[in-house]
Design a protein around this motif. Structure first.
Motif, PDB file in Angstrom:
ATOM      1  N   LYS A  80      -2.591 -87.062 -15.770  1.00  0.00           N
ATOM      2  CA  LYS A  80      -1.652 -85.946 -15.778  1.00  0.00           C
ATOM      3  C   LYS A  80      -0.916 -85.873 -17.109  1.00  0.00           C
ATOM      4  N   ARG A  81      -0.500 -87.039 -17.644  1.00  0.00           N
ATOM      5  CA  ARG A  81       0.181 -87.035 -18.935  1.00  0.00           C
ATOM      6  C   ARG A  81      -0.742 -86.484 -20.017  1.00  0.00           C
ATOM      7  N   ALA A  82      -2.023 -86.857 -19.935  1.00  0.00           N
ATOM      8  CA  ALA A  82      -2.983 -86.357 -20.909  1.00  0.00           C
ATOM      9  C   ALA A  82      -3.129 -84.853 -20.791  1.00  0.00           C
ATOM     10  N   SER A  83      -3.163 -84.369 -19.541  1.00  0.00           N
ATOM     11  CA  SER A  83      -3.292 -82.935 -19.322  1.00  0.00           C
ATOM     12  C   SER A  83      -2.105 -82.184 -19.907  1.00  0.00           C
ATOM     13  N   ASP A  84      -0.918 -82.775 -19.755  1.00  0.00           N
ATOM     14  CA  ASP A  84       0.283 -82.137 -20.283  1.00  0.00           C
ATOM     15  C   ASP A  84       0.264 -82.044 -21.805  1.00  0.00           C
ATOM     16  N   ARG A  85      -0.543 -82.901 -22.471  1.00  0.00           N
ATOM     17  CA  ARG A  85      -0.537 -82.955 -23.928  1.00  0.00           C
ATOM     18  C   ARG A  85      -1.757 -82.289 -24.559  1.00  0.00           C
ATOM     19  N   GLY A  86      -2.493 -81.535 -23.809  1.00  0.00           N
ATOM     20  CA  GLY A  86      -3.642 -80.876 -24.429  1.00  0.00           C
ATOM     21  C   GLY A  86      -4.721 -80.492 -23.445  1.00  0.00           C
ATOM     22  N   GLY A  87      -4.706 -81.127 -22.269  1.00  0.00           N
ATOM     23  CA  GLY A  87      -5.616 -80.760 -21.221  1.00  0.00           C
ATOM     24  C   GLY A  87      -7.073 -81.051 -21.519  1.00  0.00           C
ATOM     25  N   PRO A  88      -7.953 -80.427 -20.751  1.00  0.00           N
ATOM     26  CA  PRO A  88      -9.382 -80.715 -20.851  1.00  0.00           C
ATOM     27  C   PRO A  88      -9.998 -80.358 -22.193  1.00  0.00           C
ATOM     28  N   ASP A  89      -9.419 -79.384 -22.906  1.00  0.00           N
ATOM     29  CA  ASP A  89      -9.991 -78.997 -24.189  1.00  0.00           C
ATOM     30  C   ASP A  89      -9.968 -80.147 -25.189  1.00  0.00           C
ATOM     31  N   LYS A  90      -8.833 -80.822 -25.293  1.00  0.00           N
ATOM     32  CA  LYS A  90      -8.738 -81.936 -26.238  1.00  0.00           C
ATOM     33  C   LYS A  90      -9.586 -83.106 -25.758  1.00  0.00           C
ATOM     34  N   ARG A  91      -9.605 -83.342 -24.461  1.00  0.00           N
ATOM     35  CA  ARG A  91     -10.437 -84.411 -23.918  1.00  0.00           C
ATOM     36  C   ARG A  91     -11.901 -84.145 -24.243  1.00  0.00           C
ATOM     37  N   GLU A  92     -12.304 -82.906 -24.064  1.00  0.00           N
ATOM     38  CA  GLU A  92     -13.688 -82.548 -24.351  1.00  0.00           C
ATOM     39  C   GLU A  92     -14.009 -82.716 -25.830  1.00  0.00           C
ATOM     40  N   ARG A  93     -13.061 -82.378 -26.678  1.00  0.00           N
ATOM     41  CA  ARG A  93     -13.267 -82.544 -28.116  1.00  0.00           C
ATOM     42  C   ARG A  93     -13.468 -84.022 -28.451  1.00  0.00           C
ATOM     43  N   ILE A 117     -13.816 -92.488 -33.711  1.00  0.00           N
ATOM     44  CA  ILE A 117     -13.919 -91.403 -32.730  1.00  0.00           C
ATOM     45  C   ILE A 117     -12.757 -90.439 -32.911  1.00  0.00           C
ATOM     46  N   ALA A 118     -11.555 -90.996 -33.094  1.00  0.00           N
ATOM     47  CA  ALA A 118     -10.374 -90.159 -33.286  1.00  0.00           C
ATOM     48  C   ALA A 118     -10.523 -89.291 -34.533  1.00  0.00           C
ATOM     49  N   LYS A 119     -10.994 -89.883 -35.620  1.00  0.00           N
ATOM     50  CA  LYS A 119     -11.177 -89.127 -36.863  1.00  0.00           C
ATOM     51  C   LYS A 119     -12.186 -88.002 -36.672  1.00  0.00           C
ATOM     52  N   ALA A 120     -13.290 -88.293 -35.995  1.00  0.00           N
ATOM     53  CA  ALA A 120     -14.316 -87.280 -35.766  1.00  0.00           C
ATOM     54  C   ALA A 120     -13.810 -86.155 -34.872  1.00  0.00           C
ATOM     55  N   ALA A 121     -12.884 -86.499 -33.962  1.00  0.00           N
ATOM     56  CA  ALA A 121     -12.328 -85.499 -33.054  1.00  0.00           C
ATOM     57  C   ALA A 121     -11.148 -84.756 -33.661  1.00  0.00           C
ATOM     58  N   GLY A 122     -10.629 -85.254 -34.793  1.00  0.00           N
ATOM     59  CA  GLY A 122      -9.488 -84.616 -35.434  1.00  0.00           C
ATOM     60  C   GLY A 122      -8.187 -84.864 -34.701  1.00  0.00           C
ATOM     61  N   VAL A 123      -8.058 -86.069 -34.102  1.00  0.00           N
ATOM     62  CA  VAL A 123      -6.829 -86.403 -33.386  1.00  0.00           C
ATOM     63  C   VAL A 123      -6.327 -87.760 -33.882  1.00  0.00           C
ATOM     64  N   ALA A 124      -5.084 -88.075 -33.550  1.00  0.00           N
ATOM     65  CA  ALA A 124      -4.530 -89.381 -33.903  1.00  0.00           C
ATOM     66  C   ALA A 124      -5.154 -90.457 -33.022  1.00  0.00           C
ATOM     67  N   ASP A 125      -5.204 -91.685 -33.549  1.00  0.00           N
ATOM     68  CA  ASP A 125      -5.803 -92.773 -32.772  1.00  0.00           C
ATOM     69  C   ASP A 125      -5.171 -92.902 -31.389  1.00  0.00           C
ATOM     70  N   GLY A 126      -3.858 -92.790 -31.335  1.00  0.00           N
ATOM     71  CA  GLY A 126      -3.163 -92.966 -30.066  1.00  0.00           C
ATOM     72  C   GLY A 126      -3.498 -91.902 -29.036  1.00  0.00           C
ATOM     73  N   THR A 127      -3.941 -90.736 -29.497  1.00  0.00           N
ATOM     74  CA  THR A 127      -4.283 -89.656 -28.569  1.00  0.00           C
ATOM     75  C   THR A 127      -5.447 -90.049 -27.673  1.00  0.00           C
ATOM     76  N   ILE A 128      -6.357 -90.850 -28.207  1.00  0.00           N
ATOM     77  CA  ILE A 128      -7.506 -91.288 -27.415  1.00  0.00           C
ATOM     78  C   ILE A 128      -7.041 -91.962 -26.130  1.00  0.00           C
ATOM     79  N   TYR A 129      -5.974 -92.756 -26.232  1.00  0.00           N
ATOM     80  CA  TYR A 129      -5.527 -93.545 -25.095  1.00  0.00           C
ATOM     81  C   TYR A 129      -4.740 -92.723 -24.070  1.00  0.00           C
ATOM     82  N   LEU A 130      -4.483 -91.474 -24.374  1.00  0.00           N
ATOM     83  CA  LEU A 130      -3.896 -90.586 -23.367  1.00  0.00           C
ATOM     84  C   LEU A 130      -4.958 -90.175 -22.356  1.00  0.00           C
ATOM     85  N   TYR A 131      -6.211 -90.263 -22.756  1.00  0.00           N
ATOM     86  CA  TYR A 131      -7.313 -89.807 -21.921  1.00  0.00           C
ATOM     87  C   TYR A 131      -8.213 -90.937 -21.441  1.00  0.00           C
TER      88      TYR A 131
END
Length: 231
Positions: A28-41, A63-77
């Motif tokens: 749910k926290r991950a969804s609040d911060r970007g939802g399925p679109d960012k997870r899919e990316r 993986i984070a660099k290839a997805a264009g997100v911060a390293d910590g964002t990975i752990y939200l999902y």
């Protein structure tokens, strides 16, 4: 497989501990911060990186660099790198099973359904060499992950195929001496072999998997079809 692609990521060196699946609150926290679109990316990026470098050599930061997100964002999902790989498999096989069930509900002869199942399974990989390599090759790098998380979905897939074979037996078009579950495993093995060879060969030319599907279907149908000599 379908266009959507689920990924999970984690740190290297964590292979000895069983990967914990994300909790609902974490999801749910991950969804609040970007939802399925960012997870899919993230998942799409993970497929590319895993295919290029291999599962064990891949770092979460890559993986984070290839997805264009911060390293910590990975752990939200995702809990860890193992979780990324498991999620890819779970997502893709779940979608395959859903598509197969839907197709089999459309009616048609046993031969038509059998061919359609094979065409779908290989056709969904056409043009997605990276995904094919991750699902067929990278997942095998961790037999523990394969046993722990792949078994339930693999069993469900086998039941779908075995159900189709059993239906053909009830209709009198499939040899009654065949074990539906053994045939389902043999079919999976054949299609997996075609997919891994295709992936490791660079993807081959356009339409290669479609042609392979037709040939595999023909070989299996000739073997399972009931005729006067076997009746």
């Amino acid at each position: 497989m379908p266009n959507e692609r689920p990924f999970s990521a984690g740190d290297e060196g964590e292979e000895d501990a069983a990967p914990a699946r994300p909790t609902k609150s974490k999801a749910k926290r991950a969804s609040d911060r970007g939802g399925p679109d960012k997870r899919e990316r993230i998942l799409r990026a993970a497929i590319r990186v895993f295919a290029r470098k291999g599962f064990y050599a891949t770092r979460v930061s890559e993986i984070a660099k290839a997805a264009g997100v911060a390293d910590g964002t990975i752990y939200l999902y995702f809990k860890n790198k193992d979780d990324v790989l498991v999620s890819i498999f779970e997502d893709r096989i779940s979608k395959l099973i859903k598509v197969l069930r839907s197709e089999l509900e459309q009616g048609g002869t046993f031969d038509e359904k059998f061919r359609r199942v094979i065409e779908l399974q290989l056709g969904l990989l056409e043009g997605q060499r990276d995904l094919a390599e991750v699902v067929t090759v990278n997942l095998r790098q961790s037999s523990r992950l394969l046993k722990q998380y792949a078994t339930p979905l693999f069993t469900e897939y086998l039941e779908v195929i075995a159900g189709l074979v059993a239906q053909g037996q009830r209709e009198g078009v499939v040899r009654p001496d065949l074990n539906p579950r053994i045939l389902a495993r043999a079919l999976w093995g054949a299609l997996d072999g075609v997919a891994v060879t295709w992936a490791l060969g660079g993807g081959g030319e356009s339409g290669q998997l479609h042609r392979a599907a037709s040939q595999v279907a023909s070989v299996f149908l000739e073997g399972v079809r009931r005729n006067a000599d076997r009746a």
